[in-house]
Write a protein that holds these residues in place. Structure first.
Motif, PDB file in Angstrom:
ATOM      1  N   LEU A  57       0.833  -1.196   0.000  1.00 59.74           N
ATOM      2  CA  LEU A  57       0.000   0.000   0.000  1.00 59.74           C
ATOM      3  C   LEU A  57       0.874   1.254   0.000  1.00 59.74           C
ATOM      4  CD1 LEU A  57      -2.699   1.501   0.221  1.00 59.74           C
ATOM      5  CD2 LEU A  57      -2.575   1.187   2.704  1.00 59.74           C
ATOM      6  N   LEU A  58       1.896   1.259   0.860  1.00 62.63           N
ATOM      7  CA  LEU A  58       2.794   2.414   0.916  1.00 62.63           C
ATOM      8  C   LEU A  58       3.557   2.593  -0.389  1.00 62.63           C
ATOM      9  CD1 LEU A  58       4.316   2.173   4.532  1.00 62.63           C
ATOM     10  CD2 LEU A  58       2.517   3.700   3.699  1.00 62.63           C
ATOM     11  N   GLY A  59       3.904   1.469  -1.042  1.00 65.52           N
ATOM     12  CA  GLY A  59       4.605   1.552  -2.316  1.00 65.52           C
ATOM     13  C   GLY A  59       3.767   2.227  -3.394  1.00 65.52           C
ATOM     14  N   VAL A  60       2.509   1.839  -3.487  1.00 65.34           N
ATOM     15  CA  VAL A  60       1.602   2.466  -4.462  1.00 65.34           C
ATOM     16  C   VAL A  60       1.430   3.947  -4.138  1.00 65.34           C
ATOM     17  CG1 VAL A  60      -0.775   2.518  -5.318  1.00 65.34           C
ATOM     18  CG2 VAL A  60       0.381   0.323  -4.979  1.00 65.34           C
ATOM     19  N   LEU A  61       1.261   4.260  -2.849  1.00 67.62           N
ATOM     20  CA  LEU A  61       1.100   5.657  -2.436  1.00 67.62           C
ATOM     21  C   LEU A  61       2.357   6.470  -2.717  1.00 67.62           C
ATOM     22  CD1 LEU A  61      -0.798   5.336   0.968  1.00 67.62           C
ATOM     23  CD2 LEU A  61      -1.699   6.139  -1.208  1.00 67.62           C
ATOM     24  N   ALA A  62       3.531   5.834  -2.545  1.00 74.23           N
ATOM     25  CA  ALA A  62       4.795   6.539  -2.785  1.00 74.23           C
ATOM     26  C   ALA A  62       4.885   7.005  -4.236  1.00 74.23           C
ATOM     27  CB  ALA A  62       5.975   5.637  -2.438  1.00 74.23           C
ATOM     28  N   ILE A  63       4.473   6.144  -5.161  1.00 70.97           N
ATOM     29  CA  ILE A  63       4.474   6.537  -6.574  1.00 70.97           C
ATOM     30  C   ILE A  63       3.467   7.654  -6.810  1.00 70.97           C
ATOM     31  CG2 ILE A  63       3.962   5.760  -8.918  1.00 70.97           C
ATOM     32  CD1 ILE A  63       6.597   4.721  -7.924  1.00 70.97           C
ATOM     33  N   GLY A  64       2.282   7.528  -6.180  1.00 68.83           N
ATOM     34  CA  GLY A  64       1.251   8.546  -6.358  1.00 68.83           C
ATOM     35  C   GLY A  64       1.644   9.890  -5.767  1.00 68.83           C
ATOM     36  N   VAL A  65       2.253   9.875  -4.582  1.00 67.87           N
ATOM     37  CA  VAL A  65       2.635  11.111  -3.894  1.00 67.87           C
ATOM     38  C   VAL A  65       3.829  11.775  -4.565  1.00 67.87           C
ATOM     39  CG1 VAL A  65       3.627  12.009  -1.740  1.00 67.87           C
ATOM     40  CG2 VAL A  65       1.686  10.449  -1.654  1.00 67.87           C
ATOM     41  N   SER A  66       4.781  10.965  -5.014  1.00 66.33           N
ATOM     42  CA  SER A  66       6.025  11.519  -5.568  1.00 66.33           C
ATOM     43  C   SER A  66       5.841  12.142  -6.942  1.00 66.33           C
ATOM     44  CB  SER A  66       7.091  10.421  -5.650  1.00 66.33           C
ATOM     45  OG  SER A  66       6.741   9.466  -6.642  1.00 66.33           O
ATOM     46  N   ILE A 213      -2.046   4.607 -11.301  1.00 71.42           N
ATOM     47  CA  ILE A 213      -2.145   6.046 -11.547  1.00 71.42           C
ATOM     48  C   ILE A 213      -2.726   6.314 -12.936  1.00 71.42           C
ATOM     49  CG2 ILE A 213      -0.775   8.141 -11.945  1.00 71.42           C
ATOM     50  CD1 ILE A 213       1.052   7.148  -9.670  1.00 71.42           C
ATOM     51  N   ASN A 214      -2.294   5.555 -13.930  1.00 74.27           N
ATOM     52  CA  ASN A 214      -2.848   5.725 -15.279  1.00 74.27           C
ATOM     53  C   ASN A 214      -4.346   5.424 -15.312  1.00 74.27           C
ATOM     54  OD1 ASN A 214      -0.365   6.458 -16.324  1.00 74.27           O
ATOM     55  ND2 ASN A 214       0.172   4.387 -16.963  1.00 74.27           N
ATOM     56  N   ALA A 215      -4.766   4.387 -14.571  1.00 67.70           N
ATOM     57  CA  ALA A 215      -6.192   4.050 -14.501  1.00 67.70           C
ATOM     58  C   ALA A 215      -6.974   5.144 -13.790  1.00 67.70           C
ATOM     59  CB  ALA A 215      -6.379   2.716 -13.771  1.00 67.70           C
ATOM     60  N   ILE A 216      -6.385   5.728 -12.765  1.00 66.51           N
ATOM     61  CA  ILE A 216      -7.039   6.804 -12.021  1.00 66.51           C
ATOM     62  C   ILE A 216      -7.186   8.051 -12.903  1.00 66.51           C
ATOM     63  CG2 ILE A 216      -6.693   8.451 -10.125  1.00 66.51           C
ATOM     64  CD1 ILE A 216      -5.472   6.072  -8.546  1.00 66.51           C
ATOM     65  N   ARG A 217      -6.140   8.363 -13.643  1.00 64.74           N
ATOM     66  CA  ARG A 217      -6.212   9.521 -14.560  1.00 64.74           C
ATOM     67  C   ARG A 217      -7.262   9.300 -15.633  1.00 64.74           C
ATOM     68  NH1 ARG A 217       0.321  10.221 -14.988  1.00 64.74           N
ATOM     69  NH2 ARG A 217       0.571  11.709 -13.258  1.00 64.74           N
ATOM     70  N   ALA A 218      -7.356   8.064 -16.110  1.00 62.89           N
ATOM     71  CA  ALA A 218      -8.358   7.753 -17.130  1.00 62.89           C
ATOM     72  C   ALA A 218      -9.771   7.889 -16.583  1.00 62.89           C
ATOM     73  CB  ALA A 218      -8.137   6.328 -17.652  1.00 62.89           C
ATOM     74  N   SER A 219      -9.916   7.746 -15.245  1.00 63.16           N
ATOM     75  CA  SER A 219     -11.232   7.874 -14.608  1.00 63.16           C
ATOM     76  C   SER A 219     -11.600   9.317 -14.326  1.00 63.16           C
ATOM     77  CB  SER A 219     -11.261   7.081 -13.298  1.00 63.16           C
ATOM     78  OG  SER A 219     -11.057   5.704 -13.553  1.00 63.16           O
ATOM     79  N   GLY A 220     -10.655  10.256 -14.532  1.00 64.41           N
ATOM     80  CA  GLY A 220     -11.005  11.663 -14.409  1.00 64.41           C
ATOM     81  C   GLY A 220     -10.155  12.484 -13.466  1.00 64.41           C
ATOM     82  N   ALA A 221      -9.343  11.856 -12.606  1.00 67.00           N
ATOM     83  CA  ALA A 221      -8.520  12.622 -11.671  1.00 67.00           C
ATOM     84  C   ALA A 221      -7.331  13.243 -12.410  1.00 67.00           C
ATOM     85  CB  ALA A 221      -8.026  11.726 -10.541  1.00 67.00           C
TER      86      ALA A 221
END
Length: 449
Positions: A57-66, A213-221
């Motif tokens: 979980l922290l690894g995914v968040l690290a990519i998202g936050v950084s 992150i790519n999937a999240i961006r595709a969803s509108g964020a």
């Protein structure tokens, strides 16, 4: 224009991430932990959850936050050369050297081996590996919606089957929990913590984080803040599913020894439990679902590794990388699951502390304003202990150095001395940063704060 992401989008992205994580090691290691920990299973599984669920979980968040574009750019905060070396080591570990061949060997161990006589395993494993990685190669050469569709229907099917198996185990336990064995009798939490390394999901999270992150961006964020929150919500769904599976599979394993016997890995535990509760049909159904789960993970790992190395060295075509990695993984899978796990331990003992510390530094980045000296100092201190842990796992005698570290480095005896040295390196880095002027390098790092 930015739009609000719906709960269903979070949910399906979370399930996608769960499907990416869930593969070879996510069932066999908690099952084996349960067998060895016995009555200490609840303490042991808590340690396992820290590294097996919390760190991914922290690894995914690290990519998202950084805001990093990939794991290489994140690790390059230490130094550009370090970024390349670390990324290569990580991709090879979760790719052709260990995690990728394990997808084939676990599928065989759970799906084929229970139906064979003892003498037939080597030939059958070779044939199965060729077929398994041949299909993986074919689908990885032209990734299509077939993989997404398999994952979309497979993940709920797998969770439903596991839920039925768990309910059956709760209603009619396999047996009594046995006395803890080996290190689980002395330090169950720490042993479970280290066992969580074997899932390799913290390493994979730095790769899969980009996909999320790519999937999240595709969803509108669009904004960095919204992407980070979406990563958190989707990540919680994924690791929440992982955690539930880990807890109950470990519980089943803790009750299995008297009925099924003690094994050298967790594969036969699940196959035996499915057979005990549902007969041959249960064993066949489990084998089919696990094989498909491992296949989707295999395809994900092959395409991720091939894409990275093609980007790193574009003179070799993507298809050539896919073929090389698939063929190499096929050969490695034939050493057998137990040997593969044994060979991977020293490498994981070296690379996991470096990964954990890099993830933590990502979150602490604003505290020291991205100063490279803090990254370098912390990783150098951590690297020293990582090399020693790897040498220890390889059974290389360290003599007086071992005695010194055992005496003066807290937690070294528990294979957690890296935490002590990482903290020392961080403090040294902060002091140096406070005594020196910022440089252009810091400004470069601050771009990704």
């Amino acid at each position: 224009m930015e739009k609000k992401i719906s709960f269903s989008a979070y949910f399906f992205i979370g399930l996608m991430l769960f499907a990416l994580f869930f593969g070879a090691g996510n069932l066999i290691f908690p099952a084996y932990l349960g067998q060895l920990s016995g009555t200490n299973v609840w303490i042991a599984i808590l340690g396992f959850l820290v590294t097996g669920a919390g760190l991914p979980l922290l690894g995914v968040l690290a990519i998202g936050v950084s805001g990093s574009s990939d794991v290489q750019s994140l690790a390059s905060r230490v130094h550009p050369v370090y970024g390349v070396v670390f990324a290569i080591a990580l991709y090879l570990t979760i790719g052709p050297f260990f995690a990728l061949p394990r997808t084939g060997s676990v599928s065989f161990e759970i799906g084929i081996a229970p139906f064979l006589g003892e003498g037939n395993h080597p030939i059958a494993l070779f044939i199965f590996s060729v077929v398994f990685f041949g299909i993986s190669l074919w689908l990885s050469l032209s990734p299509s919606k077939i993989v997404d569709r398999v994952g979309k229907y497979l993940t709920p099917a797998l969770l439903i089957f596991l839920a039925v198996l768990i309910i059956a185990a709760l209603v009619k336990p396999l047996g009594e929990q046995t006395e803890p064995l080996k290190d689980y009798a002395v330090s169950p939490f720490t042993t479970g913590f280290l066992e969580g390394y074997n899932t390799m999901d913290a390493l994979a999270s730095l790769v899969f984080g980009i996909i999320v992150i790519n999937a999240i961006r595709a969803s509108g964020a669009k904004s960095k803040r919204d992407i980070a929150f979406a990563c958190l919500k989707s990540g919680l769904i994924a690791v929440g599913c992982l955690a539930v599976v880990y807890v109950f599979v470990a519980y089943i394993g803790s009750m299995s020894v008297t009925k099924l016997g003690l094994f050298d890995n967790g594969g036969p535990v699940l196959s035996g439990a499915a057979s005990f509760y549902f007969g041959q049909l249960g064993k066949v159904l489990l084998a089919f679902i696990i094989a498909l789960a491992c296949l989707t993970t295999s395809i994900g790992l092959i395409t991720a590794c091939a894409s990275y190395f093609q980007k790193l060295y574009p003179k070799i075509r993507y298809g050539a990388y896919v073929t090389i990695f698939s063929a190499f993984a096929c050969l490695v899978a034939n050493v057998g699951l137990a040997n593969l796990i044994e060979f991977s331990v020293p490498v994981l003992m070296m690379i996991y502390p470096l990964t954990i510390v890099l993830i933590l530094l990502t979150f602490l980045n604003p505290l020291f304003k991205g100063r490279r000296v803090v990254y370098v100092s912390t990783m150098v201190f951590t690297g020293v202990i990582s090399l020693m842990e790897g040498a220890k796992a390889f059974n290389i005698p360290l003599g007086p150095i071992e005695i010194f570290f055992n005496t003066y480095v807290p937690f070294y005896q528990n294979s957690l001395g890296w935490a002590t040295l990482a903290l020392c390196g961080f403090i040294v880095g902060i002091i140096i940063a406070a005594c020196t002027k910022p440089t252009v390098e810091r400004a470069h790092n601050e771009v990704n704060v």
